[in-house]
Design a protein around this motif. Structure first.
Motif, PDB file in Angstrom:
ATOM      1  N   THR A  68       0.838  -1.189   0.000  1.00  0.00           N
ATOM      2  CA  THR A  68       0.000   0.000   0.000  1.00  0.00           C
ATOM      3  C   THR A  68       0.880   1.249   0.000  1.00  0.00           C
ATOM      4  N   GLY A  69       0.551   2.199  -0.866  1.00  0.00           N
ATOM      5  CA  GLY A  69       1.327   3.440  -0.965  1.00  0.00           C
ATOM      6  C   GLY A  69       2.337   3.453  -2.087  1.00  0.00           C
ATOM      7  N   THR A  70       2.580   2.286  -2.714  1.00  0.00           N
ATOM      8  CA  THR A  70       3.508   2.228  -3.843  1.00  0.00           C
ATOM      9  C   THR A  70       2.919   2.960  -5.047  1.00  0.00           C
ATOM     10  N   VAL A  71       3.722   3.784  -5.678  1.00  0.00           N
ATOM     11  CA  VAL A  71       3.295   4.522  -6.866  1.00  0.00           C
ATOM     12  C   VAL A  71       3.599   3.700  -8.110  1.00  0.00           C
ATOM     13  N   VAL A  72       2.592   3.491  -8.941  1.00  0.00           N
ATOM     14  CA  VAL A  72       2.768   2.794 -10.208  1.00  0.00           C
ATOM     15  C   VAL A  72       2.656   3.811 -11.344  1.00  0.00           C
ATOM     16  N   LEU A  73       3.753   4.011 -12.058  1.00  0.00           N
ATOM     17  CA  LEU A  73       3.757   4.854 -13.246  1.00  0.00           C
ATOM     18  C   LEU A  73       3.619   3.921 -14.446  1.00  0.00           C
ATOM     19  N   ALA A  74       2.497   4.030 -15.134  1.00  0.00           N
ATOM     20  CA  ALA A  74       2.139   3.032 -16.147  1.00  0.00           C
ATOM     21  C   ALA A  74       3.049   3.039 -17.358  1.00  0.00           C
ATOM     22  N   THR A  75       3.392   1.838 -17.796  1.00  0.00           N
ATOM     23  CA  THR A  75       4.061   1.665 -19.079  1.00  0.00           C
ATOM     24  C   THR A  75       3.032   1.488 -20.190  1.00  0.00           C
ATOM     25  N   GLU A  76       1.879   0.912 -19.808  1.00  0.00           N
ATOM     26  CA  GLU A  76       0.785   0.689 -20.740  1.00  0.00           C
ATOM     27  C   GLU A  76      -0.483   0.405 -19.948  1.00  0.00           C
ATOM     28  N   VAL A  77      -1.624   0.495 -20.643  1.00  0.00           N
ATOM     29  CA  VAL A  77      -2.913   0.135 -20.054  1.00  0.00           C
ATOM     30  C   VAL A  77      -3.563  -0.887 -20.980  1.00  0.00           C
ATOM     31  N   GLN A  89       7.319  10.629 -23.168  1.00  0.00           N
ATOM     32  CA  GLN A  89       7.644  12.011 -22.808  1.00  0.00           C
ATOM     33  C   GLN A  89       6.838  12.469 -21.594  1.00  0.00           C
ATOM     34  N   LEU A  90       5.525  12.214 -21.622  1.00  0.00           N
ATOM     35  CA  LEU A  90       4.688  12.640 -20.508  1.00  0.00           C
ATOM     36  C   LEU A  90       5.020  11.848 -19.247  1.00  0.00           C
ATOM     37  N   SER A  91       5.307  10.569 -19.399  1.00  0.00           N
ATOM     38  CA  SER A  91       5.699   9.750 -18.248  1.00  0.00           C
ATOM     39  C   SER A  91       7.022  10.236 -17.673  1.00  0.00           C
ATOM     40  N   ALA A  92       7.940  10.656 -18.558  1.00  0.00           N
ATOM     41  CA  ALA A  92       9.231  11.154 -18.098  1.00  0.00           C
ATOM     42  C   ALA A  92       9.076  12.419 -17.270  1.00  0.00           C
ATOM     43  N   GLU A  93       8.096  13.256 -17.643  1.00  0.00           N
ATOM     44  CA  GLU A  93       7.836  14.460 -16.863  1.00  0.00           C
ATOM     45  C   GLU A  93       7.441  14.095 -15.435  1.00  0.00           C
ATOM     46  N   LEU A  94       6.634  13.042 -15.306  1.00  0.00           N
ATOM     47  CA  LEU A  94       6.224  12.594 -13.979  1.00  0.00           C
ATOM     48  C   LEU A  94       7.370  11.908 -13.261  1.00  0.00           C
ATOM     49  N   LEU A  95       8.099  11.051 -13.971  1.00  0.00           N
ATOM     50  CA  LEU A  95       9.181  10.282 -13.358  1.00  0.00           C
ATOM     51  C   LEU A  95      10.306  11.191 -12.879  1.00  0.00           C
ATOM     52  N   ALA A  96      10.462  12.343 -13.510  1.00  0.00           N
ATOM     53  CA  ALA A  96      11.531  13.262 -13.137  1.00  0.00           C
ATOM     54  C   ALA A  96      11.391  13.754 -11.710  1.00  0.00           C
ATOM     55  N   GLY A  97      10.179  13.702 -11.168  1.00  0.00           N
ATOM     56  CA  GLY A  97       9.975  14.147  -9.799  1.00  0.00           C
ATOM     57  C   GLY A  97       9.812  13.011  -8.819  1.00  0.00           C
ATOM     58  N   SER A  98      10.150  11.803  -9.229  1.00  0.00           N
ATOM     59  CA  SER A  98       9.869  10.636  -8.400  1.00  0.00           C
ATOM     60  C   SER A  98      10.725  10.541  -7.148  1.00  0.00           C
ATOM     61  N   ASN A  99      11.740  11.396  -7.015  1.00  0.00           N
ATOM     62  CA  ASN A  99      12.543  11.371  -5.798  1.00  0.00           C
ATOM     63  C   ASN A  99      11.978  12.292  -4.725  1.00  0.00           C
ATOM     64  N   VAL A 100      10.797  12.889  -5.011  1.00  0.00           N
ATOM     65  CA  VAL A 100      10.144  13.744  -4.037  1.00  0.00           C
ATOM     66  C   VAL A 100       9.353  12.880  -3.067  1.00  0.00           C
ATOM     67  N   GLY A 101       9.515  13.104  -1.764  1.00  0.00           N
ATOM     68  CA  GLY A 101       8.794  12.312  -0.789  1.00  0.00           C
ATOM     69  C   GLY A 101       9.464  10.974  -0.548  1.00  0.00           C
ATOM     70  N   ASN A 102       8.788  10.122   0.206  1.00  0.00           N
ATOM     71  CA  ASN A 102       9.356   8.836   0.587  1.00  0.00           C
ATOM     72  C   ASN A 102       8.701   7.649  -0.120  1.00  0.00           C
ATOM     73  N   GLN A 103       7.838   7.915  -1.076  1.00  0.00           N
ATOM     74  CA  GLN A 103       7.111   6.830  -1.710  1.00  0.00           C
ATOM     75  C   GLN A 103       8.007   6.034  -2.672  1.00  0.00           C
ATOM     76  N   THR A 104       7.648   4.776  -2.855  1.00  0.00           N
ATOM     77  CA  THR A 104       8.324   3.914  -3.821  1.00  0.00           C
ATOM     78  C   THR A 104       7.623   4.043  -5.166  1.00  0.00           C
ATOM     79  N   VAL A 105       8.392   4.242  -6.234  1.00  0.00           N
ATOM     80  CA  VAL A 105       7.835   4.374  -7.577  1.00  0.00           C
ATOM     81  C   VAL A 105       8.307   3.215  -8.440  1.00  0.00           C
ATOM     82  N   VAL A 106       7.364   2.525  -9.101  1.00  0.00           N
ATOM     83  CA  VAL A 106       7.700   1.436 -10.012  1.00  0.00           C
ATOM     84  C   VAL A 106       7.054   1.713 -11.360  1.00  0.00           C
TER      85      VAL A 106
END
Length: 232
Positions: A68-77, A89-106
């Motif tokens: 619970t709390g893990t962030v999933v940045l989609a590769t596809e739906v 490109q749009l995913s990269a914009e989001l991923l660029a900030g993935s070091n903000v906070g303590n959440q895990t991003v996959v």
């Protein structure tokens, strides 16, 4: 090179998600976890007035390794035999900030469904069929809209109920048309079946943890996505 001043369309399912997402550079809609309502809302959107589409909110976990709390940045739906790849490109914009906070991003796939998947068996079946990380009710509809409009699409979803946990039925049906929780319906459900209280408490705890993670995501959603409009 000038930045595109148009906002990004943020697609959510619950009013709590919509409130978190709201900010400069974003146009937010909330489906109330109703696919029919979401399609109706999208039909009223002028696709030329936005520069992209992001599905934003909580999701059910399919990968047992995701807490619970893990962030999933989609590769596809994936949904109904169709696959919509996420914009790099749009995913990269989001991923660029993935070091903000303590959440895990996959990075991982999302499965889109028309009805809530409540049981562990249903989640396991989706995991086996698609190998996806999480499931939600909005991403496939948002992805289809973006594809038809020729717009970039991305999805950022936070795991609320993990793969190993089943949702109580009342938690999936007590949603008002505005996307808020129908407390009266929840209380009536508890009165009919007091044994559901423990499951509701666990579900509520998971949901609140997921919302906290989603709020962490808001800071870089605003800084990366809202930046284009702010600087234009």
């Amino acid at each position: 090179m000038s930045l595109d001043p148009r906002p990004v369309l943020i697609v959510t399912g619950l009013v709590q998600e919509a409130k978190i997402a709201a900010g400069p550079g974003m146009t937010v809609i909330c489906s109330s976890s109703d696919p029919v309502q979401l399609r109706s809302l999208l039909a009223d959107i002028d696709s030329t007035s936005i520069r992209g589409v992001i599905s934003f909110g909580v999701a059910g976990g399919l990968d047992p390794a995701l807490k619970t709390g893990t962030v999933v940045l989609a590769t596809e739906v994936v949904a109904a035999g169709q696959v919509w790849p996420a914009s790099e490109q749009l995913s990269a914009e989001l991923l660029a900030g993935s070091n903000v906070g303590n959440q895990t991003v996959v990075r991982g796939g999302l499965v889109g469904v028309e009805k809530v998947i409540t049981g562990q068996a249903g989640k396991a079946a989706l995991r086996s069929e698609f190998g996806a990380s999480a499931v939600d009710m909005e991403s496939h509809i948002a992805a289809e809209f973006a594809a038809l409009a020729g717009l970039p699409f991305a999805a950022l979803r936070v795991v609320s109920d993990p793969a190993t946990r089943a949702l109580p039925e009342i938690a999936t049906t007590a949603i008002k048309p505005n996307g808020d929780v129908d407390l009266g319906k929840v209380l009536r459900g508890i009165a009919r079946n007091p044994m559901v209280i423990r499951a509701l408490v666990s579900t509520g705890r998971d949901f609140n943890r997921a919302l906290r993670s989603l709020k962490d995501c808001r800071s870089y959603l605003l800084s990366r996505i809202g930046m284009a409009q702010a600087e234009a």
